[in-house]
Design a protein around this motif. Structure first.
Motif, PDB file in Angstrom:
ATOM      1  N   SER A  96     -92.276  63.846  12.292  1.00 52.21           N
ATOM      2  CA  SER A  96     -92.116  63.230  13.608  1.00 52.21           C
ATOM      3  C   SER A  96     -92.637  64.158  14.706  1.00 52.21           C
ATOM      4  O   SER A  96     -93.211  63.706  15.686  1.00 52.21           O
ATOM      5  CB  SER A  96     -90.663  62.822  13.858  1.00 52.21           C
ATOM      6  OG  SER A  96     -89.849  63.957  13.938  1.00 52.21           O
ATOM      7  N   VAL A  97     -92.484  65.466  14.518  1.00 52.45           N
ATOM      8  CA  VAL A  97     -93.030  66.407  15.492  1.00 52.45           C
ATOM      9  C   VAL A  97     -94.553  66.332  15.520  1.00 52.45           C
ATOM     10  O   VAL A  97     -95.186  66.565  16.544  1.00 52.45           O
ATOM     11  CB  VAL A  97     -92.569  67.850  15.164  1.00 52.45           C
ATOM     12  CG1 VAL A  97     -93.391  68.862  15.920  1.00 52.45           C
ATOM     13  CG2 VAL A  97     -91.112  68.025  15.503  1.00 52.45           C
ATOM     14  N   SER A  98     -95.149  65.970  14.381  1.00 50.31           N
ATOM     15  CA  SER A  98     -96.606  65.858  14.330  1.00 50.31           C
ATOM     16  C   SER A  98     -97.084  64.564  14.972  1.00 50.31           C
ATOM     17  O   SER A  98     -98.276  64.286  14.975  1.00 50.31           O
ATOM     18  CB  SER A  98     -97.090  65.918  12.881  1.00 50.31           C
ATOM     19  OG  SER A  98     -96.673  67.130  12.303  1.00 50.31           O
ATOM     20  N   GLY A  99     -96.161  63.776  15.477  1.00 46.46           N
ATOM     21  CA  GLY A  99     -96.553  62.547  16.170  1.00 46.46           C
ATOM     22  C   GLY A  99     -96.484  61.311  15.294  1.00 46.46           C
ATOM     23  O   GLY A  99     -96.878  60.230  15.718  1.00 46.46           O
ATOM     24  N   ILE A 100     -96.006  61.469  14.059  1.00 48.92           N
ATOM     25  CA  ILE A 100     -95.916  60.322  13.168  1.00 48.92           C
ATOM     26  C   ILE A 100     -94.694  59.489  13.548  1.00 48.92           C
ATOM     27  O   ILE A 100     -93.598  60.030  13.690  1.00 48.92           O
ATOM     28  CB  ILE A 100     -95.798  60.789  11.700  1.00 48.92           C
ATOM     29  CG1 ILE A 100     -97.076  61.531  11.296  1.00 48.92           C
ATOM     30  CG2 ILE A 100     -95.534  59.615  10.761  1.00 48.92           C
ATOM     31  CD1 ILE A 100     -97.021  62.166   9.931  1.00 48.92           C
ATOM     32  N   ASP A 101     -94.898  58.185  13.734  1.00 49.05           N
ATOM     33  CA  ASP A 101     -93.777  57.291  13.999  1.00 49.05           C
ATOM     34  C   ASP A 101     -93.096  57.030  12.653  1.00 49.05           C
ATOM     35  O   ASP A 101     -93.554  56.217  11.855  1.00 49.05           O
ATOM     36  CB  ASP A 101     -94.290  55.994  14.622  1.00 49.05           C
ATOM     37  CG  ASP A 101     -93.157  55.061  15.012  1.00 49.05           C
ATOM     38  OD1 ASP A 101     -92.033  55.250  14.509  1.00 49.05           O
ATOM     39  OD2 ASP A 101     -93.408  54.148  15.808  1.00 49.05           O
ATOM     40  N   THR A 130     -94.503  64.341  21.330  1.00 50.53           N
ATOM     41  CA  THR A 130     -95.761  64.896  20.864  1.00 50.53           C
ATOM     42  C   THR A 130     -96.926  64.159  21.526  1.00 50.53           C
ATOM     43  O   THR A 130     -97.908  64.772  21.927  1.00 50.53           O
ATOM     44  CB  THR A 130     -95.830  64.802  19.328  1.00 50.53           C
ATOM     45  OG1 THR A 130     -94.687  65.458  18.791  1.00 50.53           O
ATOM     46  CG2 THR A 130     -97.083  65.449  18.798  1.00 50.53           C
ATOM     47  N   TYR A 180    -102.494  64.006  13.742  1.00 46.19           N
ATOM     48  CA  TYR A 180    -102.184  62.616  13.371  1.00 46.19           C
ATOM     49  C   TYR A 180    -102.452  61.647  14.515  1.00 46.19           C
ATOM     50  O   TYR A 180    -102.937  60.533  14.304  1.00 46.19           O
ATOM     51  CB  TYR A 180    -100.721  62.516  12.942  1.00 46.19           C
ATOM     52  CG  TYR A 180    -100.320  61.120  12.543  1.00 46.19           C
ATOM     53  CD1 TYR A 180    -100.670  60.616  11.290  1.00 46.19           C
ATOM     54  CD2 TYR A 180     -99.619  60.288  13.413  1.00 46.19           C
ATOM     55  CE1 TYR A 180    -100.318  59.331  10.926  1.00 46.19           C
ATOM     56  CE2 TYR A 180     -99.264  59.004  13.051  1.00 46.19           C
ATOM     57  CZ  TYR A 180     -99.617  58.529  11.805  1.00 46.19           C
ATOM     58  OH  TYR A 180     -99.280  57.259  11.443  1.00 46.19           O
ATOM     59  N   LEU A 181    -102.154  62.082  15.729  1.00 46.42           N
ATOM     60  CA  LEU A 181    -102.323  61.173  16.870  1.00 46.42           C
ATOM     61  C   LEU A 181    -103.798  60.903  17.164  1.00 46.42           C
ATOM     62  O   LEU A 181    -104.130  59.997  17.916  1.00 46.42           O
ATOM     63  CB  LEU A 181    -101.631  61.743  18.109  1.00 46.42           C
ATOM     64  CG  LEU A 181    -100.108  61.787  17.979  1.00 46.42           C
ATOM     65  CD1 LEU A 181     -99.480  62.549  19.128  1.00 46.42           C
ATOM     66  CD2 LEU A 181     -99.546  60.371  17.908  1.00 46.42           C
ATOM     67  N   ASN A 234     -91.720  61.875  18.145  1.00 45.66           N
ATOM     68  CA  ASN A 234     -93.154  61.563  18.104  1.00 45.66           C
ATOM     69  C   ASN A 234     -93.693  61.159  19.470  1.00 45.66           C
ATOM     70  O   ASN A 234     -94.855  61.379  19.773  1.00 45.66           O
ATOM     71  CB  ASN A 234     -93.454  60.501  17.035  1.00 45.66           C
ATOM     72  CG  ASN A 234     -92.716  59.200  17.263  1.00 45.66           C
ATOM     73  OD1 ASN A 234     -91.497  59.182  17.408  1.00 45.66           O
ATOM     74  ND2 ASN A 234     -93.446  58.115  17.318  1.00 45.66           N
ATOM     75  N   MET A 282    -102.511  66.561   9.612  1.00 49.94           N
ATOM     76  CA  MET A 282    -101.281  65.907  10.068  1.00 49.94           C
ATOM     77  C   MET A 282    -100.948  66.320  11.497  1.00 49.94           C
ATOM     78  O   MET A 282    -100.415  65.533  12.276  1.00 49.94           O
ATOM     79  CB  MET A 282    -100.114  66.263   9.139  1.00 49.94           C
ATOM     80  CG  MET A 282    -100.083  65.458   7.860  1.00 49.94           C
ATOM     81  SD  MET A 282     -99.960  63.692   8.172  1.00 49.94           S
ATOM     82  CE  MET A 282    -101.613  63.156   7.827  1.00 49.94           C
ATOM     83  N   ARG A 312    -100.807  73.881  12.965  1.00 50.25           N
ATOM     84  CA  ARG A 312    -100.473  72.453  12.933  1.00 50.25           C
ATOM     85  C   ARG A 312    -100.034  71.976  14.322  1.00 50.25           C
ATOM     86  O   ARG A 312    -100.468  70.946  14.805  1.00 50.25           O
ATOM     87  CB  ARG A 312     -99.349  72.193  11.932  1.00 50.25           C
ATOM     88  CG  ARG A 312     -98.984  70.714  11.804  1.00 50.25           C
ATOM     89  CD  ARG A 312     -97.553  70.475  11.376  1.00 50.25           C
ATOM     90  NE  ARG A 312     -96.578  71.107  12.254  1.00 50.25           N
ATOM     91  CZ  ARG A 312     -96.212  70.658  13.449  1.00 50.25           C
ATOM     92  NH1 ARG A 312     -96.744  69.560  13.943  1.00 50.25           N
ATOM     93  NH2 ARG A 312     -95.333  71.312  14.177  1.00 50.25           N
ATOM     94  N   TYR A 348     -86.198  68.336  22.244  1.00 49.30           N
ATOM     95  CA  TYR A 348     -87.185  67.569  21.473  1.00 49.30           C
ATOM     96  C   TYR A 348     -86.623  66.282  20.861  1.00 49.30           C
ATOM     97  O   TYR A 348     -87.245  65.669  20.003  1.00 49.30           O
ATOM     98  CB  TYR A 348     -87.816  68.453  20.375  1.00 49.30           C
ATOM     99  CG  TYR A 348     -89.310  68.227  20.296  1.00 49.30           C
ATOM    100  CD1 TYR A 348     -90.195  69.033  20.988  1.00 49.30           C
ATOM    101  CD2 TYR A 348     -89.824  67.162  19.571  1.00 49.30           C
ATOM    102  CE1 TYR A 348     -91.543  68.811  20.962  1.00 49.30           C
ATOM    103  CE2 TYR A 348     -91.188  66.928  19.532  1.00 49.30           C
ATOM    104  CZ  TYR A 348     -92.034  67.756  20.220  1.00 49.30           C
ATOM    105  OH  TYR A 348     -93.377  67.520  20.192  1.00 49.30           O
TER     106      TYR A 348
END
Lengths: 283, 297
Positions: free
Chosen positions: B180-185, A84, A112-113, A81, A109, A156, A54
């Motif tokens: 960051s795993v949640s896609g946040i830059d 993800t 988030y994307l 990210n 969250m 999540r 990852y």
């Protein structure tokens, strides 16, 4: 087309901390739609493998390839990210929820994307698997019980609609009855078409529900095979599944951050699961 | 009683400036674990930027304040890219970052000193205009501060509670890896955090310069300790806490001088002492701060 090629593949992966390599030329493959277990003794490099996949740990050698939707992506050392965005998600063993945010905000969250706006269908599906998350949506995640926290962590991760979930010890520190629930839900989640790579201390349980398993030792691939085959393989049973009274040893809890280094004396954590559970509750 | 009301009003003025400045410090700490000793200098930088517009260029102070926010935000982002990020990439720990921030504070303060001199400066505004609201007398500057601060505080509260950006900031301060795993830059949100925190610091500097009438390059350092106190009082890393911590601190400091208190209240020279006594008491009885959550490491 690459649809029959594995969803995720690592080839000859070397990775580690500081000067020390933990993984030595590790290769695993995750077939599309499968549950794959990675088991092995403490310090075998199981969690390190997930971190290297990852992008939390830059592999020194080797490649990681991810193939969602036919396209092939070389994701070696890519930022988390970005992974993800490509359709993966990762549930840590510890610190896997945002403690100061509510349950609902944690799920937002996860989405988030999508601009932090949960997709209604996905949200309903997650609430279907974990009704508790709907009941507690206004509660701060830091106040949840261990089992609820794990459910929220999975929720999540699922909010991003991943093709592949990496799970680091989803059963660690949970009461046996809760472990049953979590494993049952993981199978349902997998049934919805989401592939799973799972690192587990609870080797027997995880192999039972896995299509394929890898047994790591000292950062190398020691055994591999279909889950049911490994369960009945004599040397695997002998070493990791509690042959000759080793059951107790298999239940010993790993010191999460401890990774074996060459030259270290053999080391075993002398704490049993119920003791760790007790400590968890005090946190 | 009238005196008390007056003191409360004064306390709100002091407190809201501290609160505005404290939010930035707390956000940056929460997300980057930088204890930024240079934050006070960001305030001073803002104050002088507004001075340039207001006095040197003869424009209105409103324009000056906007300019100050923009320039301080630019300063914050430039330092993130030019200083903090390279240092972080090399794996600097919390102590190294702290020492760097102390060095940065000295560099900024003395640069401003070199540029503008050490003599007290003031904005080109009418400081004698006083309004009476019932029993309370407030100068125009004080009223401006209270109004601006309320708008900003509500705005920041909404930003953090309602917007995706604000939630991402809170997520980052809870756990960088999980974010960051949640896609946040995380790099991008970090940059935004510097922009918001620095702009607020710039605004705080202008407001402080306005209410204390005259200021010089050391204003930031004197205020910094109070800002730290507010952050700790509210719970380190909690932006809401910093808001409330700042207001509580301001009120405590002013109300402690109330003549109806035993011994006629505290001499106003000792107001900062009151602030730190409050801080010490909080640290003894509620070390995680008013809004902080106890956590085991």
């Amino acid at each position: 087309m690459s649809t029959d090629r594995p969803l995720l593949e690592t080839a000859d992966l070397d990775a580690g901390y500081g000067e020390v390599n933990i993984l030595h030329g590790l290769s695993i493959a995750v077939p599309r739609g499968a549950i794959v277990s990675v088991i092995g003794p403490n310090g075998a490099g199981k969690s390190t493998l997930l971190k290297a996949i990852y992008g939390f740990l830059k592999p020194r050698r080797g490649t990681v390839v991810f193939r969602p939707d036919g396209a092939e992506h070389d994701i070696t050392g890519m930022k988390p990210n970005k992974l993800t965005e490509l359709g993966m998600n990762y549930v840590f063993q510890l610190d896997n929820v945002f403690p100061n945010m509510t349950v609902r905000e944690n799920l937002e969250m996860g989405a988030y994307l999508r601009g932090g706006k949960p997709d209604k269908e996905i949200l309903e599906r997650i609430h279907g698997w974990f009704p508790r998350l709907d009941e507690r949506r206004r509660q701060r995640a830091g106040t949840l019980s261990g089992g609820e926290r794990q459910m929220l962590a999975l929720g999540r991760a699922l909010m991003s609609d991943p093709k592949l979930l990496l799970l680091d010890e989803p059963s660690a520190g949970l009461a046996p009855s809760v472990v049953d629930v979590i494993f049952e839900k993981l199978q349902e989640i997998n049934g919805a078409g989401i592939s799973i790579v799972m690192v587990e201390q609870n080797a027997r349980r995880s192999l039972e529900m896995s299509d394929y398993g890898y047994v790591l030792d000292m950062g190398r691939n020691h055994f591999e095979g279909a889950g049911s085959k490994l369960l009945h393989d004599e040397s695997v049973v002998e070493l990791y599944l509690g042959g000759r009274g080793r059951l107790a040893a298999a239940q010993l809890i790993a010191d999460e951050d401890y990774e074996a280094k060459p030259g270290d004396a053999p080391r075993r954590q002398g704490r049993f699961r119920h003791e760790q559970d007790k400590e968890k509750r005090h946190e | 009683m009238n005196e008390l009301l007056q003191l409360i009003a004064n306390g709100l003025v002091t407190g809201s400036i501290i609160a505005i400045a404290a939010i930035g410090l707390s956000l940056v700490y929460g997300i980057l674990k930088i204890v930024n000793f240079a934050h006070g200098e960001y305030l001073v930088f803002g104050a002088y930027m507004a001075l340039v517009v207001n006095v040197t260029w003869g424009q209105s102070l409103v324009l000056g304040a906007l300019f100050a926010m923009i320039m301080t935000a630019l300063l914050g982002i430039a330092l993130e890219f030019g200083l903090w990020r390279p240092i972080r990439r090399r794996g600097a720990g919390i102590v190294s970052l702290l020492i760097v921030s102390i060095g940065l504070a000295l560099v900024l303060r003395n640069s401003i000193l070199l540029w503008q001199g050490g003599a007290p400066r003031r904005y080109d505004v009418d400081v004698f205009q006083v309004y009476e609201l019932g029993p309370i007398r407030l100068s125009l500057s004080q009223i401006v501060v209270i109004v601006v601060a309320s708008v900003v505080i509500v705005g920041i509260g909404l930003l953090l509670a309602r917007t995706t950006l604000g939630k991402a900031m809170r997520a980052l301060s809870d756990s960088r890896d999980l974010a960051s795993v949640s896609g946040i830059d995380t790099d991008r949100i970090t940059a935004y955090t510097w922009i918001v925190g620095s702009a607020l610091a710039g605004l705080g500097g202008v407001l402080q310069g306005l209410v204390q009438n005259a200021f010089e390059p050391n204003m930031g350092f004197r205020l910094l300790l109070l800002i730290f106190a507010a952050v700790i009082l509210g719970g380190v890393g909690s932006a809401y806490g910093a808001l409330v911590g700042g207001l509580v601190l301001g009120l405590m400091m002013e109300v402690s001088t109330w003549s109806a208190l035993p011994a006629g209240g505290v001499d106003s020279v000792y107001k900062p002492v009151v602030a730190f006594v409050v801080l010490i008491l909080v640290l003894i009885f509620r070390p995680q701060g008013i809004f902080g959550r106890a956590r085991t490491v």
